[in-house]
Design a protein around this motif. Structure first.
Motif, short mmCIF file in Angstrom:
data_model
loop_
_atom_site.label_atom_id
_atom_site.label_comp_id
_atom_site.label_asym_id
_atom_site.label_seq_id
_atom_site.Cartn_x
_atom_site.Cartn_y
_atom_site.Cartn_z
N GLU A 1 5.13 7.43 9.82
CA GLU A 1 6.25 6.49 9.69
C GLU A 1 5.98 5.14 10.37
OE1 GLU A 1 9.73 8.45 11.11
OE2 GLU A 1 9.00 8.64 13.16
N SER A 2 5.11 5.12 11.37
CA SER A 2 4.80 3.83 12.01
C SER A 2 4.12 2.87 11.04
CB SER A 2 3.92 4.04 13.24
OG SER A 2 2.67 4.57 12.87
N LEU A 3 3.49 3.40 9.99
CA LEU A 3 2.83 2.55 9.00
C LEU A 3 3.84 1.81 8.12
CD1 LEU A 3 -0.14 4.82 7.85
CD2 LEU A 3 -0.23 2.83 9.36
N GLU A 4 5.06 2.34 8.06
CA GLU A 4 6.11 1.67 7.28
C GLU A 4 6.38 0.27 7.84
OE1 GLU A 4 8.84 4.93 5.12
OE2 GLU A 4 8.98 5.00 7.31
N ASP A 5 6.19 0.11 9.15
CA ASP A 5 6.34 -1.20 9.78
C ASP A 5 5.28 -2.18 9.28
OD1 ASP A 5 8.39 -0.05 11.23
OD2 ASP A 5 7.14 0.32 12.99
N GLU A 6 4.17 -1.64 8.78
CA GLU A 6 3.08 -2.46 8.24
C GLU A 6 3.29 -2.71 6.74
OE1 GLU A 6 0.68 -3.60 10.22
OE2 GLU A 6 1.21 -2.42 11.97
N VAL B 1 -3.80 9.72 -0.84
CA VAL B 1 -3.02 10.92 -1.17
C VAL B 1 -3.43 12.04 -0.22
CG1 VAL B 1 -2.48 12.65 -2.94
CG2 VAL B 1 -2.94 10.28 -3.63
N PHE B 2 -2.44 12.63 0.44
CA PHE B 2 -2.66 13.84 1.23
C PHE B 2 -2.19 14.98 0.34
CE2 PHE B 2 -2.50 10.74 4.66
CZ PHE B 2 -3.57 11.15 5.44
N LEU C 1 5.84 5.26 1.88
CA LEU C 1 5.53 6.70 1.90
C LEU C 1 6.28 7.38 0.76
CD1 LEU C 1 5.84 7.57 5.71
CD2 LEU C 1 3.78 6.95 4.43
N ILE C 2 5.55 8.14 -0.04
CA ILE C 2 6.13 8.85 -1.18
C ILE C 2 5.79 10.33 -1.00
CG2 ILE C 2 6.16 9.00 -3.71
CD1 ILE C 2 4.68 6.22 -3.67
N GLN D 1 0.87 -1.17 0.00
CA GLN D 1 0.00 0.00 0.00
C GLN D 1 0.90 1.22 0.00
OE1 GLN D 1 -3.87 -0.15 1.37
NE2 GLN D 1 -3.44 -1.65 2.94
N LYS D 2 0.44 2.28 -0.67
CA LYS D 2 1.25 3.48 -0.81
C LYS D 2 0.47 4.72 -0.39
CE LYS D 2 3.59 1.43 -4.73
NZ LYS D 2 3.76 1.45 -6.19
N ILE D 3 1.19 5.61 0.30
CA ILE D 3 0.63 6.91 0.67
C ILE D 3 1.50 7.98 0.03
CG2 ILE D 3 0.15 8.54 2.53
CD1 ILE D 3 -0.27 6.17 4.40
N LEU D 4 0.86 8.88 -0.70
CA LEU D 4 1.57 10.01 -1.30
C LEU D 4 1.26 11.26 -0.49
CD1 LEU D 4 3.17 11.45 -3.57
CD2 LEU D 4 1.03 11.55 -4.87
N ILE D 5 2.30 11.97 -0.09
CA ILE D 5 2.15 13.22 0.66
C ILE D 5 2.62 14.34 -0.26
CG2 ILE D 5 2.80 14.51 2.73
CD1 ILE D 5 3.75 11.67 3.83
N VAL D 6 1.73 15.30 -0.55
CA VAL D 6 2.06 16.37 -1.48
C VAL D 6 1.94 17.72 -0.79
CG1 VAL D 6 1.60 17.34 -3.76
CG2 VAL D 6 0.95 14.96 -3.27
N ASP D 7 3.08 18.40 -0.66
CA ASP D 7 3.09 19.73 -0.05
C ASP D 7 4.36 20.44 -0.46
OD1 ASP D 7 2.96 21.97 1.89
OD2 ASP D 7 1.40 20.75 2.84
#
Length: 125
Positions: free
Chosen positions: A23-28, A53-54, A32-33, A3-9
């Motif tokens: 970052e705790s989700l990286e253990d799952e 996507v945030f 994170l992109i 699973q991927k989460i994109l953070i855009v800012d």
């Protein structure tokens, strides 16, 4: 499948804050992109197909509302969950976010715990 989460800012400190919150989700096994503008975000969404996507609204090259509209309407990527992040909390802005297809609207400053909880809920952990 990862699973991927994109953070855009475009604000480096917000990117860092978001990464720390998640970052705790990286253990799952969540990847994170990050992206710093709308154009970059759109390319990443097309190639990486993140689950979540945030998306900041006020950014150079292309704003978050434009990116959201393209993803949801032009690319028909309904399965990408988009959270609009903005300093603008007026009802008008929220309405714009909903119109372009955003799934959720968070107003800055947000609580990192809120971001993490929402991510866990969306990704189904």
């Amino acid at each position: 499948m990862t699973q991927k989460i994109l953070i855009v800012d475009d604000e480096p400190n917000i990117l860092t804050l978001m990464e720390q919150a998640l970052e705790s989700l990286e253990d799952e096994g969540v990847e994170l992109i990050t992206a710093r503008n709308g154009e970059e975000a759109l390319e990443i969404i097309k190639t990486e197909k993140p689950n979540l996507v945030f998306l900041d609204v006020m950014m150079p090259k292309m704003n978050g509302l434009q990116v959201c509209h393209i993803v949801k309407h032009d690319l028909q990527m309904a399965d990408v969950y988009i959270v609009i992040l903005t300093a603008k909390g007026q009802e008008f802005d929220k309405q714009k976010g909903i119109e372009v297809g955003a799934d959720l609207y968070l107003t800055k400053p947000f609580r990192p715990k809120e971001v993490l909880e929402k991510s866990i809920q969306v990704l189904g952990f």
